[in-house]
Design an enzyme around this catalytic site. Structure first.
Site, PDB file in Angstrom:
ATOM      1  N   ASP A 104       6.274 -14.736   6.662  1.00  0.00           N
ATOM      2  CA  ASP A 104       5.427 -15.560   5.789  1.00  0.00           C
ATOM      3  C   ASP A 104       4.358 -14.711   5.110  1.00  0.00           C
ATOM      4  O   ASP A 104       4.081 -14.877   3.914  1.00  0.00           O
ATOM      5  CB  ASP A 104       4.747 -16.674   6.604  1.00  0.00           C
ATOM      6  CG  ASP A 104       5.745 -17.644   7.209  1.00  0.00           C
ATOM      7  OD1 ASP A 104       6.837 -17.803   6.633  1.00  0.00           O
ATOM      8  OD2 ASP A 104       5.431 -18.242   8.256  1.00  0.00           O
ATOM      9  N   ASP A 121       7.255 -18.771  14.768  1.00  0.00           N
ATOM     10  CA  ASP A 121       5.900 -18.487  14.284  1.00  0.00           C
ATOM     11  C   ASP A 121       5.008 -18.175  15.474  1.00  0.00           C
ATOM     12  O   ASP A 121       5.212 -18.707  16.574  1.00  0.00           O
ATOM     13  CB  ASP A 121       5.335 -19.693  13.528  1.00  0.00           C
ATOM     14  CG  ASP A 121       6.009 -19.921  12.189  1.00  0.00           C
ATOM     15  OD1 ASP A 121       6.548 -18.942  11.634  1.00  0.00           O
ATOM     16  OD2 ASP A 121       6.002 -21.061  11.685  1.00  0.00           O
TER      17      ASP A 121
END
Length: 204
Positions: free
Chosen positions: A177, A163
Site C-alpha cells: 500500500d 496488513d
C-alpha cells in the site's frame, strides 16, 4: 588533341567534383540520425531496467515482510513501535488499500491486474527516470497485493491481504500500500510539472 583538352578542360568535371560533396553531406545526416536512434534505444532500456528494479525491490520487501508477520505476529498481541502511535498488528484485509471495500475483493483483483498490464504497456515508451521510479513503485505494490489475492485464503482471486502497519487513528496497511501511494503521489507531482513518461516536458 591532348593539349586542347588540357587547356579547355571537360565540361562535366566540376559537376563530378561537387557530387561527392553532396553525397558526403547526406551520409553525415544519415549517420547522425542513426546515432541518435542508437542512443535513444539504450536510454529507453536503462529506464525500463530501473522500473523493473524498483518494482522487484518493492515486491520483495512486501513479500518478505508479510511472511515474517504471518509467521511471528499473527494470532499474537500487537507490538508497540512508538507507544500507542504506531504498532505492528497482523490483520487480514479482504478489501482495497487501507481496508476499504471489503465486499468487492474480486473487483480489486481485476483492477490490480489491469494496472500491471497498463504499466507493462507504458514501459515500451518510457524515457523518464522519475516516471520509471513511480511506475516501478506502482507495479511492485500492485504485484504484492495481487499475490495475496491469488494465493491466500479464502480462495483464488478472493484472498485477504496481510496488513500490519497500524498508526493511531488510521487504517492498518502494508508496504505494498505504501509503495502504491508513494508512486501515485510521484505521478501527480510529475504531471503537475509537465513531465511525460517519454521524457518530453510541456507547459500549459
Amino acid at each position: 588533341m591532348a593539349e586542347a583538352e588540357r587547356v579547355i578542360g571537360t565540361p562535366d568535371t566540376p559537376e563530378a567534383g561537387s557530387e561527392p560533396e553532396q553525397s558526403s553531406g547526406r551520409g553525415e545526416q544519415e549517420s547522425t540520425e542513426a546515432s541518435g536512434a542508437t542512443e535513444a534505444r539504450p536510454r529507453g532500456k536503462r529506464r525500463i531496467a530501473v522500473l523493473f528494479a524498483v518494482a522487484t525491490f518493492a515486491y520483495a520487501l512486501d513479500l518478505v515482510s508479510k511472511m515474517i508477520v504471518v509467521a511471528k505476529l499473527e494470532h499474537h498481541a500487537p507490538i508497540e513501535i512508538v507507544g500507542d502511535w504506531l504498532k505492528f498488528e497482523a490483520i487480514r484485509n479482504a478489501g482495497a488499500a487501507f481496508g476499504f471495500g471489503e465486499a468487492f475483493t474480486i473487483i480489486f483483483t481485476v483492477i490490480a491486474t489491469a494496472v500491471i498490464v497498463v504499466i507493462a504497456r507504458l514501459a515500451r515508451k518510457l524515457y523518464s527516470l522519475p516516471w520509471a521510479i513511480a511506475l516501478g513503485l506502482l507495479l511492485g505494490g500492485a504485484l504484492g497485493n495481487l499475490t495475496d489475492r491469488i494465493f491466500r485464503a479464502p480462495g483464488v482471486f478472493e484472498g485477504a491481504v496481510v496488513d500490519f502497519i497500524a498508526p493511531k487513528h488510521f487504517a492498518v496497511f502494508n508496504l505494498a500500500d505504501s509503495a502504491i501511494v508513494c508512486g501515485g503521489i510521484l505521478i501527480v507531482l510529475l504531471s503537475f510539472k509537465g513531465l511525460d513518461p517519454d521524457g518530453t516536458v510541456h507547459k500549459d
